[in-house]
Design a protein around this motif. Structure first.
Motif, PDB file in Angstrom:
ATOM      1  N   GLY A 171       0.904  -1.282  -0.063  1.00  0.00           N
ATOM      2  CA  GLY A 171      -0.252  -0.186   0.038  1.00  0.00           C
ATOM      3  C   GLY A 171       1.047   1.195  -0.075  1.00  0.00           C
ATOM      4  O   GLY A 171       2.022   1.438   0.402  1.00  0.00           O
ATOM      5  N   ILE A 172       0.340   2.499  -0.779  1.00  0.00           N
ATOM      6  CA  ILE A 172       1.118   3.601  -0.764  1.00  0.00           C
ATOM      7  C   ILE A 172       0.030   4.594  -0.847  1.00  0.00           C
ATOM      8  O   ILE A 172      -1.185   4.588  -1.409  1.00  0.00           O
ATOM      9  N   CYS A 173       0.313   5.650  -0.289  1.00  0.00           N
ATOM     10  CA  CYS A 173      -0.299   7.018  -0.399  1.00  0.00           C
ATOM     11  C   CYS A 173       0.126   7.737  -1.441  1.00  0.00           C
ATOM     12  O   CYS A 173       1.334   8.047  -1.349  1.00  0.00           O
ATOM     13  N   THR A 174      -0.698   8.354  -2.289  1.00  0.00           N
ATOM     14  CA  THR A 174      -0.171   9.012  -3.672  1.00  0.00           C
ATOM     15  C   THR A 174      -1.508   9.961  -3.725  1.00  0.00           C
ATOM     16  O   THR A 174      -2.616   9.988  -3.249  1.00  0.00           O
ATOM     17  N   THR A 175      -1.205  11.064  -4.640  1.00  0.00           N
ATOM     18  CA  THR A 175      -2.164  12.061  -4.753  1.00  0.00           C
ATOM     19  C   THR A 175      -3.139  11.579  -5.753  1.00  0.00           C
ATOM     20  O   THR A 175      -3.115  10.639  -6.658  1.00  0.00           O
ATOM     21  N   GLU A 176      -4.396  12.111  -5.731  1.00  0.00           N
ATOM     22  CA  GLU A 176      -5.662  11.849  -6.458  1.00  0.00           C
ATOM     23  C   GLU A 176      -5.442  12.004  -7.891  1.00  0.00           C
ATOM     24  O   GLU A 176      -5.730  11.227  -8.809  1.00  0.00           O
ATOM     25  N   ALA A 177      -4.876  13.040  -8.127  1.00  0.00           N
ATOM     26  CA  ALA A 177      -4.394  13.319  -9.597  1.00  0.00           C
ATOM     27  C   ALA A 177      -3.365  12.387 -10.361  1.00  0.00           C
ATOM     28  O   ALA A 177      -3.717  11.932 -11.376  1.00  0.00           O
ATOM     29  N   ALA A 178      -2.574  11.981  -9.576  1.00  0.00           N
ATOM     30  CA  ALA A 178      -1.536  10.949 -10.055  1.00  0.00           C
ATOM     31  C   ALA A 178      -2.179   9.421 -10.332  1.00  0.00           C
ATOM     32  O   ALA A 178      -2.207   8.879 -11.368  1.00  0.00           O
ATOM     33  N   PHE A 179      -3.110   9.188  -9.316  1.00  0.00           N
ATOM     34  CA  PHE A 179      -3.829   7.923  -9.336  1.00  0.00           C
ATOM     35  C   PHE A 179      -4.834   8.098 -10.621  1.00  0.00           C
ATOM     36  O   PHE A 179      -4.869   7.091 -11.209  1.00  0.00           O
ATOM     37  N   THR A 180      -5.525   9.206 -10.782  1.00  0.00           N
ATOM     38  CA  THR A 180      -6.545   9.289 -11.713  1.00  0.00           C
ATOM     39  C   THR A 180      -5.775   9.191 -13.205  1.00  0.00           C
ATOM     40  O   THR A 180      -6.170   8.442 -14.033  1.00  0.00           O
ATOM     41  N   ALA A 181      -4.645   9.977 -13.191  1.00  0.00           N
ATOM     42  CA  ALA A 181      -4.051   9.852 -14.835  1.00  0.00           C
ATOM     43  C   ALA A 181      -3.647   8.678 -15.044  1.00  0.00           C
ATOM     44  O   ALA A 181      -3.682   7.967 -15.974  1.00  0.00           O
ATOM     45  N   CYS A 182      -2.989   7.728 -13.951  1.00  0.00           N
ATOM     46  CA  CYS A 182      -2.541   6.411 -14.144  1.00  0.00           C
ATOM     47  C   CYS A 182      -3.644   5.521 -14.637  1.00  0.00           C
ATOM     48  O   CYS A 182      -3.671   4.518 -15.766  1.00  0.00           O
TER      49      CYS A 182
END
Length: 273
Positions: free
Chosen positions: A112-123
């Motif tokens: 598990g990792i905490c990342t930004t919603e923008a980066a997750f959505t782009a991926c």
């Protein structure tokens, strides 16, 4: 592919604006060119001839697209889906990540990792895009195989037949009664295939298309009898072809022997023998 005894081989001109490299004969080049006009018109307007001439480019384009799709999508996903837990989302705790604005906790490959919603959505969007266009990775090899099979085993024989009907047939009529026959031939290029005798090996083409001038009445090997060349002949009669090498007509080295003119200096020893 060896040449029949006494025969002359000439590559069919396939490039736009290209003129035939006629073997040495007692007929003026202008008369031979007149018989080739129908072939020239067909060649310059045929999409099949264009595909044949640019076969290497089309094949290279398909292969390049396959490579770009195969490597490009992996590189794009690796960059877009890189998990960055620095900055505002710098935590490994799901409960803490959920409280941070603009952060989302993602489980991937058992971690598990905490990342930004923008980066997750782009991926995720990029994954969906490549999932839709990924079918091209399956289609491209089929397109390449289909192109190779079509050009080599459908288009090449068709162009040979067109050359036979539009070039060889008029030439046969012009040579009627001269003791020579003309026929169009073709050979598919595969790995290790050698060019027919008298034609250039070249590269990247799907094969070879050529005309063979073969004596059928009193076969002539080498030069025609000197007495025949010296006789006044009409512009529509050919008595024979001069072959500088046994059975091979090297088009770039041949010069016309006109019916009413003296032969070139380098051919006189042949004609006198």
């Amino acid at each position: 592919m060896p040449l029949p005894a006494g025969g002359v081989r000439m590559a069919v001109p396939l490039r736009r604006g290209e003129r035939a490299q006629w073997p040495v004969s007692t007929i003026p080049i202008e008369s031979l060119e007149a018989t080739a006009q129908e072939w020239y018109r067909f060649r310059d307007s045929s999409w099949g001839v264009m595909l044949y001439n640019h076969y290497g480019i089309f094949s290279a384009a398909v292969v390049t697209l396959m490579v770009l799709l195969g490597l490009g999508w992996r590189l794009a996903l690796a960059v877009a889906c890189r998990r960055d837990h620095s900055g505002q989302c710098n935590t490994f705790q799901p409960s803490t990540c959920d409280k941070l604005t603009g952060c989302v906790f993602v489980y991937e490959d058992g971690e598990g990792i905490c990342t930004t919603e923008a980066a997750f959505t782009a991926c995720e969007d990029l994954k969906d895009f490549f999932g839709r266009v990924g079918v091209l990775m399956l289609v491209n090899p089929l397109v390449l195989v289909g192109l190779v099979l079509y050009v080599k085993y459908r288009l090449l024989p068709r162009l040979r037949d067109e050359a036979g009907g539009r070039l060889a047939a008029p030439l046969s009529e012009a040579l009627d009664g001269s003791g020579w026959s003309v026929k169009a031939h073709a050979l598919v290029r595969n790995k290790g295939t050698q060019a027919p005798q008298g034609l250039r090996q070249g590269c990247c083409s799907p094969g070879w298309i050529w005309l063979e001038f073969v004596p059928y009445d009193n076969p002539v090997v080498g030069a025609p009898p000197a007495a025949f060349v010296a006789q006044p002949l009409s512009a529509s009669v050919v008595t024979g072809f001069v072959v500088e090498e046994p059975g091979v007509a090297m088009a770039r080295e041949l010069q016309p022997v006109l019916a009413h003119g003296a032969p070139p200096e380098r051919l006189r020893p042949l004609l006198a023998s």
